[in-house]
Design a protein around this motif. Structure first.
Motif, short mmCIF file in Angstrom:
data_model
loop_
_atom_site.label_atom_id
_atom_site.label_comp_id
_atom_site.label_asym_id
_atom_site.label_seq_id
_atom_site.Cartn_x
_atom_site.Cartn_y
_atom_site.Cartn_z
N LYS A 383 53.25 12.35 -35.47
CA LYS A 383 52.68 12.46 -36.99
C LYS A 383 51.29 12.65 -36.68
N SER A 384 50.52 11.96 -35.62
CA SER A 384 49.07 12.35 -35.40
C SER A 384 48.80 13.77 -35.41
N SER A 385 49.69 14.23 -34.44
CA SER A 385 49.87 15.49 -33.75
C SER A 385 49.60 16.73 -34.88
N PRO A 425 40.84 9.82 -38.87
CA PRO A 425 41.47 9.69 -37.65
C PRO A 425 42.52 8.20 -37.46
N GLN A 426 43.23 8.26 -36.62
CA GLN A 426 43.95 6.90 -36.35
C GLN A 426 43.03 5.84 -35.78
N GLU A 427 42.11 6.30 -34.86
CA GLU A 427 41.20 5.32 -34.26
C GLU A 427 39.78 5.74 -34.76
N MET A 505 45.08 11.33 -43.70
CA MET A 505 44.62 9.67 -43.64
C MET A 505 45.82 9.50 -42.66
N ASP A 506 45.41 9.06 -41.12
CA ASP A 506 46.30 8.76 -40.27
C ASP A 506 46.27 7.20 -40.03
N GLU A 507 47.04 6.62 -40.63
CA GLU A 507 47.06 4.94 -40.44
C GLU A 507 45.57 4.31 -40.91
MG LIG Z 1 49.37 8.41 -34.45
#
Ligand SMILES: [Mg+2]
Ligand SMILES: Nc1ncnc2c1ncn2[C@@H]1O[C@H](COP(=O)(O)OP(=O)(O)OP(=O)(O)O)[C@@H](O)[C@H]1O
Length: 578
Positions: A383-385, A425-427, A505-507
């Motif tokens: 997903k993040s990719s 980003p996720q983080e 929006m990643d997480e």
């Molecule tokens: Mg991810």
């Protein structure tokens, strides 16, 4: 390779040329000292013998002329020398500065695959340590090398003029000295490369451990990290010691042969003086020239070794500077108006650092402009990719992603990231700056009203206002001073402020409670109007109000429909996840 190194100092050519002229002046003055000294001594000793034939006044007058002349010359020499040193320093510092800017610029613009491969500490070490070694060796050494070269050749010339026979004896030392210098230069170059590597190893260790202090503390591994750092610096020490031993042997050997030469000079010269083939003044000035020329020779060899050192340290800089970039950030077309339709066509992708593992294999997806959709899937499904490919952090191996029908590879990546896509980003990582500056990171000239509006949409305004300094609250490095959910909301505000056509929006709300998330969802629903919104999430209960759900699995989009329809098939991937 040497030319490539010297070319780095080319912009300073003017300053260096001036410095070299001044250097020649001061060297010429220095080199005239023994000559005039010999003359004075001969004048003194002759005048003692022929006291009756020369009048006292003549002698005093010629002494006065010689002495005042020398005084003026020395003063000029000192001034020239001082100016030269300042100029050389300017050239050196400017070269270091230019190198640093060049390297940093290059690091900032390198492909992300480069950053996947290189550790921060190593890059920092190139930026801080290698640049200094390279910058200083080229500028300082060109000038020192020039001086020693002129000193040596002019010195030898005068010696030849004074006494060719004696000079011939002196020249015997040159071939062995040159041989030793070349041998030593090789060792130094090698050691210099090793030193820079060892130093970057220490930076790597310290940078990472200090940066992840909380993890080190939580697992109580301080002592192990200290030991690890100790190993790294021990390595630097060992190499420095080897360098020290080589240098000691080399310089002591040079000095020793110089002194032996002096001994030979006194032996042969003394005999010549006794046979009246040479005056005492000539012998003295000759020995002084021997010292000068000897010093210049040692200088030349150290010039050689310093250049070798620069070459050793520059190898890594050049690999960085000459690394081709696959994704040029400032080239490509920009679209006057973006609607926001994203199509993924038969996409195959593997990360450059892991080329054998396909993250996507034949992935297809058509996202109409303005749609809100959720990406779901198991952890590691890619997903993040997708988000990274959409931002063109990487290019796919085959297939393509299009925006409004244009292949992403034809579009200007800077424009795409700055003006089209808003990314959480996720983080999310925030900078050590004020909350205001963090929200405005993508739009540095945003008005306070726009910043507040974005913060309100992201449900961040209220908690920001509870800080005594409000929007001016400083955030520490690694976002210290904020809770996980606060950090995420600032990251959302930062993306919304750009008013992007596509919001990814990643997480983005993973650290928030369900109630907080529901609150944000309202703001986001308002913000989503007119945009294509991609929400990557693990919280399946939050997807039901979205227009559509994409299930990513096995490198493909296996399901794409409205959630309640997907739920009707109990065997479907989405139902399985739920
Ligand atoms: Mg991810
Ligand atoms: N920079 C990278 N270099 C190499 N491989 C990577 C990189 N980033 C991710 N991967 C790999 O690619 C695969 C997909 O990762 P991705 O981050 O897209 O998963 P995800 O669906 O977002 O997972 P999660 O739900 O846990 O965030 C994983 O197997 C991961 O190990």
């Amino acid at each position: 390779e040497l030319l490539r190194l010297l070319r780095l100092a080319r912009p300073e050519a003017g300053i260096m040329a001036l410095a070299i002229v001044l250097l020649l002046i001061s060297s010429a003055i220095t080199i005239s000292i023994p000559f005039s000294m010999g003359k004075i001594l001969d004048l003194v000793s002759q005048s003692r013998i022929q006291e009756h034939s020369t009048s006292m006044d003549d002698r005093t007058a010629s002494f006065a002329i010689i002495f005042s002349g020398l005084l003026v010359l020395f003063t000029i020499g000192a001034a020239a020398n001082m100016t030269r040193l300042v100029l050389m320093r300017i050239a050196a510092e400017r070269t270091v500065m230019r190198l640093r800017r060049l390297i940093f610029d290059n690091i900032m613009h390198q492909d992300l695959s480069f950053h996947d491969q290189n550790r921060t500490g190593e890059l920092i070490s190139r930026l801080s340590a290698d640049t200094v070694v390279v910058g200083k060796t080229i500028t300082n050494n060109i000038s020192d090398g020039m001086r020693n070269l002129t000193m040596a050749s002019v010195g030898v010339g005068i010696m030849m003029y004074t006494n060719p026979n004696l000079t011939g004896i002196m020249m015997l030392i040159i071939p062995p000295a040159a041989g030793a210098a070349i041998y030593y230069g090789r060792i130094v170059r090698n050691l210099s490369k090793q030193t820079q590597n060892a130093i970057s190893e220490t930076t790597k260790v310290s940078e990472e451990k200090i940066g992840k202090m909380r993890t080190v503390r939580a697992f109580s591994q301080e002592n192990r990290e200290v030991a690890r750092y100790g190993d790294a610096i021990q390595n630097v020490y060992d190499i420095a010691l080897r360098d020290g031993r080589a240098t000691a042997v080399f310089y002591a050997g040079m000095m020793y042969s110089g002194n032996l030469l002096m001994l030979a000079l006194l032996y042969f010269g003394g005999q010549m003086a006794q046979a009246n083939e040479i005056t005492v003044g000539e012998l003295i000035s000759f020995s002084m020239y021997t010292v000068y020329v000897g010093g210049a020779m040692v200088g030349l060899t150290s010039f050689f070794s310093e250049i070798m050192k620069g070459l050793g340290a520059s190898t890594r800089l050049f690999t960085l500077l000459e690394r081709p970039r696959n994704i040029e950030q400032a080239t490509g077309i920009t679209l006057p108006a973006v609607r926001g339709r994203v199509r993924i066509e038969d996409l195959t992708f593997a990360y450059p650092t892991r080329p054998d593992t396909d993250v996507f294999r034949g992935m297809c997806l058509d996202i109409p402009a303005g749609m809100s959709l959720s990406f779901v899937g198991t952890s590691g499904s890619g997903k993040s990719s997708i988000a990274q490919l959409l931002l063109r952090f990487y290019d796919p191996q085959s297939g393509r992603i299009t925006l409004d029908g244009h292949d992403l590879r034809t579009l200007n990546p800077s424009w795409l990231r700055r003006d089209v896509i808003g990314y959480v980003p996720q983080e999310p990582s925030l900078f050590a700056a004020s909350i205001r500056d963090n929200i405005a990171y993508g739009v540095p000239d945003a008005t306070p009203e726009a910043i507040e509006h974005a913060a309100r949409l992201a449900c961040a305004h209220d908690f920001i206002m509870q800080f005594p300094d409000g929007y001016d609250t400083m955030i520490g490095e690694n976002s210290v001073g904020l809770s996980g959910g606060q950090k995420q909301r600032i990251a959302i505000a930062r993306a919304l402020l750009k008013n992007p056509t596509i919001l990814v929006m990643d997480e983005a709300t993973s650290a928030l409670s369900s109630t907080d998330e529901a609150l944000i969802a309202q703001g986001l629903a308002q913000a989503a109007r007119g945009r294509t919104t991609i929400t990557i999430t693990h919280r399946l209960q939050s997807v039901t109000d979205k227009h559509a759900v994409v299930v990513v699995d096995g490198g493909r989009a296996v399901e794409f429909d409205e959630p309640y329809k997907l739920l009707q098939n109990p065997e479907g991937a989405f139902s399985q996840l739920v």
